[in-house]
Design a protein around this motif. Structure first.
Motif, mmCIF file in Angstrom:
data_model
loop_
_atom_site.group_PDB
_atom_site.id
_atom_site.type_symbol
_atom_site.label_atom_id
_atom_site.label_comp_id
_atom_site.label_asym_id
_atom_site.label_seq_id
_atom_site.Cartn_x
_atom_site.Cartn_y
_atom_site.Cartn_z
ATOM 1 N N UNK A 243 -17.295 -53.020 -165.319
ATOM 2 C CA UNK A 243 -17.234 -52.222 -166.538
ATOM 3 C C UNK A 243 -16.245 -52.848 -167.525
ATOM 4 N N UNK A 244 -16.594 -52.853 -168.798
ATOM 5 C CA UNK A 244 -15.722 -53.461 -169.808
ATOM 6 C C UNK A 244 -14.317 -52.858 -169.800
ATOM 7 N N UNK A 245 -14.201 -51.595 -169.427
ATOM 8 C CA UNK A 245 -12.890 -50.948 -169.412
ATOM 9 C C UNK A 245 -11.951 -51.579 -168.395
ATOM 10 N N UNK B 120 1.165 -53.755 -133.871
ATOM 11 C CA UNK B 120 0.361 -52.530 -133.969
ATOM 12 C C UNK B 120 -0.052 -52.314 -135.419
ATOM 13 N N UNK B 121 -1.083 -51.465 -135.647
ATOM 14 C CA UNK B 121 -1.422 -51.095 -137.027
ATOM 15 C C UNK B 121 -0.256 -50.389 -137.701
ATOM 16 N N UNK B 122 -0.185 -50.529 -139.025
ATOM 17 C CA UNK B 122 0.910 -49.916 -139.788
ATOM 18 C C UNK B 122 0.338 -49.148 -140.977
ATOM 19 N N UNK B 123 0.966 -49.250 -142.135
ATOM 20 C CA UNK B 123 0.645 -48.395 -143.289
ATOM 21 C C UNK B 123 -0.797 -48.582 -143.765
ATOM 22 N N UNK B 124 -1.359 -47.478 -144.249
ATOM 23 C CA UNK B 124 -2.658 -47.499 -144.924
ATOM 24 C C UNK B 124 -2.543 -46.697 -146.208
ATOM 25 N N UNK B 125 -3.264 -47.159 -147.241
ATOM 26 C CA UNK B 125 -3.310 -46.421 -148.497
ATOM 27 C C UNK B 125 -4.657 -46.624 -149.155
ATOM 28 N N UNK B 126 -5.120 -45.607 -149.851
ATOM 29 C CA UNK B 126 -6.372 -45.689 -150.615
ATOM 30 C C UNK B 126 -6.117 -45.093 -151.996
ATOM 31 N N UNK B 127 -6.900 -45.530 -152.971
ATOM 32 C CA UNK B 127 -6.709 -44.980 -154.295
ATOM 33 C C UNK B 127 -7.612 -45.594 -155.340
ATOM 34 N N UNK B 128 -7.196 -45.412 -156.588
ATOM 35 C CA UNK B 128 -8.032 -45.781 -157.731
ATOM 36 C C UNK B 128 -7.177 -46.327 -158.857
ATOM 37 N N UNK B 129 -7.598 -47.476 -159.416
ATOM 38 C CA UNK B 129 -7.025 -48.005 -160.648
ATOM 39 C C UNK B 129 -7.893 -47.482 -161.791
ATOM 40 N N UNK B 130 -7.265 -46.800 -162.774
ATOM 41 C CA UNK B 130 -8.004 -46.184 -163.878
ATOM 42 C C UNK B 130 -7.437 -46.697 -165.216
ATOM 43 N N UNK B 131 -7.977 -47.793 -165.723
ATOM 44 C CA UNK B 131 -7.494 -48.317 -167.011
ATOM 45 C C UNK B 131 -7.927 -47.413 -168.158
ATOM 46 N N UNK B 132 -7.040 -47.285 -169.161
ATOM 47 C CA UNK B 132 -7.306 -46.431 -170.316
ATOM 48 C C UNK B 132 -7.449 -47.272 -171.582
ATOM 49 N N UNK B 133 -7.978 -46.656 -172.626
ATOM 50 C CA UNK B 133 -8.289 -47.382 -173.860
ATOM 51 C C UNK B 133 -7.048 -47.957 -174.531
ATOM 52 N N UNK B 134 -5.873 -47.356 -174.298
ATOM 53 C CA UNK B 134 -4.643 -47.854 -174.927
ATOM 54 C C UNK B 134 -3.931 -48.892 -174.060
ATOM 55 N N UNK B 135 -4.622 -49.456 -173.070
ATOM 56 C CA UNK B 135 -4.095 -50.453 -172.126
ATOM 57 C C UNK B 135 -3.223 -49.856 -171.028
#
Length: 204
Positions: free
Chosen positions: A45-47, A106-121
């Motif tokens: 997406x261009x955004x 052993x397994x360690x930290x896990x994280x999930x999420x979202x990068x949400x760029x906005x029109x003003x950078x």
């Protein structure tokens, strides 16, 4: 050969082993699947163009340290940043602890999420950690290959350790590898360096 030519050659050699790899795909999924390879799947997406260099799967090693720890701890990590054509990126990180010889403890930290760029950078980064912490980061690109973010809000479950803030800096280094550093304020301590890692592209 000039340093510029050497960099181009090194990038081509890396791409030869990563360009055809992608996330596993379910062929019967009725909507576009996530892709971590800009050569495959839906168009970015261009955004998200300001975040384009981050898209891929990255693996490498780093170090965890804090004033409350007796000594630094080695870890390895896989970071996936993918998209499905909409104006956000998917983020998933999996880590595992290493001993002094580099063997997996052993397994360690896990994280999930979202990068949400906005029109003003502005960049919104929402992260949820397996440790019971949820964070909302805000930031902006520093330039075309680095991004700096800091927490605006931190929420935690009753069983999670106390975290009051965090800052992250991601950047492409050394011919396209990804490095990042994180500072964190937690367990009554002030903001201070906590995690650093150096990751190489394995997909995309």
């Amino acid at each position: 050969m000039s340093s510029g030519d050497e960099a181009i050659q090194a990038a081509e050699e890396r791409a030869a082993s990563t360009r055809d790899r992608n996330l596993p795909q379910f062929e019967d999924l009725p909507i576009p699947g996530d892709t971590a390879n800009l050569r495959q799947g839906p168009n970015l997406n261009d955004a998200c163009l300001a975040l384009l260099p981050l898209v891929g799967v990255w693996r490498g090693e780093g170090e965890i340290n804090y004033s409350t720890m007796e000594k630094p701890v080695r870890f390895a990590q896989q970071l996936t940043i993918a998209h499905d054509g909409r104006p956000f990126l998917y983020h998933e990180s999996r880590s595992w602890l290493l001993d002094d010889e580099g063997a997996v403890i052993r397994p360690a930290a896990r994280e999930v999420g979202w990068w949400r760029p906005q029109a003003d950078d502005t960049i919104e980064l929402l992260l949820t950690h397996s440790s019971g912490i949820m964070e909302i980061f805000y930031g902006k690109p520093r330039n075309q290959t680095s991004w700096e973010l800091g927490t605006d809000a931190v929420v935690r479950t009753a069983s999670a350790k106390e975290v009051t803030g965090a800052q992250r800096l991601y950047g492409l280094v050394n011919n396209g590898d990804l490095g990042y550093v994180e500072e964190r304020a937690m367990v009554g301590e002030p903001m201070q360096p906590h995690v650093s890692a150096y990751l190489r592209r394995v997909v995309g």
